[in-house]
Design an enzyme around this catalytic site. Sequence first.
Site, PDB file in Angstrom:
ATOM      1  N   ARG A  28       0.881  -1.128   0.060  1.00 11.72           N
ATOM      2  CA  ARG A  28       0.145  -0.064   0.010  1.00 11.72           C
ATOM      3  C   ARG A  28       0.850   1.227   0.080  1.00 11.72           C
ATOM      4  NH1 ARG A  28      -1.656   1.831   4.758  1.00 11.72           N
ATOM      5  NH2 ARG A  28      -2.346  -0.110   5.598  1.00 11.72           N
ATOM      6  N   TYR A  48     -15.452  18.059 -15.641  1.00 17.91           N
ATOM      7  CA  TYR A  48     -15.840  16.476 -15.763  1.00 17.91           C
ATOM      8  C   TYR A  48     -16.918  16.443 -14.696  1.00 17.91           C
ATOM      9  CZ  TYR A  48     -15.975  11.325 -14.813  1.00 17.91           C
ATOM     10  OH  TYR A  48     -16.486  10.262 -14.813  1.00 17.91           O
ATOM     11  N   ASP A  87      -6.578  19.489 -14.407  1.00 18.93           N
ATOM     12  CA  ASP A  87      -6.791  18.074 -14.876  1.00 18.93           C
ATOM     13  C   ASP A  87      -6.461  18.276 -16.284  1.00 18.93           C
ATOM     14  OD1 ASP A  87      -8.044  16.040 -16.082  1.00 18.93           O
ATOM     15  OD2 ASP A  87     -10.029  16.190 -14.651  1.00 18.93           O
ATOM     16  N   LYS A 125      -7.959   7.128 -19.485  1.00 20.41           N
ATOM     17  CA  LYS A 125      -7.956   7.659 -20.714  1.00 20.41           C
ATOM     18  C   LYS A 125      -6.761   7.427 -21.731  1.00 20.41           C
ATOM     19  CE  LYS A 125     -12.072   8.630 -18.641  1.00 20.41           C
ATOM     20  NZ  LYS A 125     -12.132   9.922 -18.152  1.00 20.41           N
TER      21      LYS A 125
HETATM   22  C1  LIG Z   1     -12.759  10.376 -17.003  1.00 19.04           C
HETATM   23  C2  LIG Z   1     -12.424  11.860 -16.299  1.00 19.04           C
HETATM   24  C3  LIG Z   1     -12.100  12.049 -14.962  1.00 19.04           C
HETATM   25  C4  LIG Z   1     -12.263  10.829 -13.883  1.00 19.04           C
HETATM   26  O1  LIG Z   1     -11.372   9.595 -14.010  1.00 19.04           O
HETATM   27  P1  LIG Z   1     -11.854   8.012 -13.764  1.00 19.04           P
HETATM   28  O2  LIG Z   1     -10.737   7.532 -14.021  1.00 19.04           O
HETATM   29  O3  LIG Z   1     -12.986   8.015 -14.459  1.00 19.04           O
HETATM   30  O4  LIG Z   1     -12.220   8.268 -12.270  1.00 19.04           O
HETATM   31  C5  LIG Z   1     -11.506  13.172 -14.522  1.00 19.04           C
HETATM   32  N1  LIG Z   1     -11.524  14.184 -15.323  1.00 19.04           N
HETATM   33  C6  LIG Z   1     -11.566  13.941 -16.671  1.00 19.04           C
HETATM   34  C7  LIG Z   1     -11.297  15.360 -17.468  1.00 19.04           C
HETATM   35  C8  LIG Z   1     -12.078  12.998 -17.138  1.00 19.04           C
HETATM   36  O5  LIG Z   1     -12.383  12.853 -18.327  1.00 19.04           O
END
Ligand SMILES: *Cc1c(COP(=O)(O)O)cnc(C)c1O
Length: 394
Positions: free
Chosen positions: A60, A113, A186, A211
């Site tokens: 962890r 998001y 982000d 992604k």
């Molecule tokens: C998908 C996404 C998230 C969240 O990510 P997860 O892996 O689904 O928890 C956060 N920010 C953006 C811009 C996203 O496209």
Amino acid sequence: MTRHDDHTNENRFATVAVGAAETGMHLHRGGTNDVVPPIHLSTTFEWASGEEANEHDYSRESNPTRAALEEQLARLEGGEHGLTFASGMAATSTTMLALVSPGGHIVSSDSIYSGTEKLLTELAAGHFDINVDFVDARDPENIAAAVDSDTDLIWVETPSNPLIRLCDIQAISDIADAHDAQFGVDSTFASPYFQAPLELGADVVIHSTTKYLNGHSDSIGGAVITDDGEAFEQLAFAQQVGLGNMLSPFDCYLVARGTKTLPARMEHHEKNAMAVARFLESHERVDRVHYPGLESHPQHELASEQMSGYSGMLSFEFDGTLIELEAFIEELEVFTPGASLGGVESLVEVPSLMIPDEFSRGEATAEIPETLVRVSVGLEDAEDLCKDLRTALP
Ligand SMILES: *Cc1c(COP(=O)(O)O)cnc(C)c1O
């Protein structure tokens, strides 16, 4: 467009991505001379003596496969420290929890998001008594007007999901500095290949590795990269001790594998997205296309300055009824209707039809047009993608 020519790493981006810059430490771990960092599943590691742990103690807290990926992601973002989490939301929520105190203040872009919006409105504001102000971050003046001496964190997403809005990272970083606030970006839609927020003054960068970084739609994960040693300590404590929401060794392996082809994939995603964006822009049943690579995007100039490419995400406004839009989605054969993005396969999502009511956006954030279609342009043949859209559009 070539980015990273002035990168602080000795090697350029694609070389770092493939891993040639990795130290021999990871390549030769265990004395078996693996070229690919192996998956270390062990939860625990033998101590050197009764009172001295070896480099890894308990998985962890630290694990060799995770450590290799975290180092790799930090290098790709041009940052000092990387941490990987069980999801993009785990990365985001841990960042906010670690950097904002109860009763504190967050100024957030209003184009983010939907999960991040829920985190801010339901958990941060609802449970932790944090004040959250949403502003249209396309104009940095709006951020400046909302920030005060009590602001802990400024949060933006650029380009944003799903409206593909941008904000000026450098201008906002100046505002954050002037108010002694942390600045988080982000950067999921751009990937580290097309945008380097830390170089532009951000304090922390987050990615949903689900992604582009993993890129093959088979792993949920998230990452945070920072140059700020103190923020890193707080984040690492939250990740490893308080919350325990780190990425598993197997997922680390998958993301590390995806990362090697990130440059090749991103170039191809961008080329296909440009072809699809131009096709859509010329279609009479399409009202507006949101793609930063198009001259018609209101922030095309900022995109060209701040990013080294326009990535593979776009959205468009369908000109017709929701019934017609549903029929269009059903007609598609190459594009798959579904959530998520950034994988090799092309996906479409209509937020008004496909996002359940409980996750739909509140009034504080930017309105999503009812006939907006978000498109994650994959790596198929661009001609086939355009043909699929041409055939399915009324
Ligand atoms: C998908 C996404 C998230 C969240 O990510 P997860 O892996 O689904 O928890 C956060 N920010 C953006 C811009 C996203 O496209």
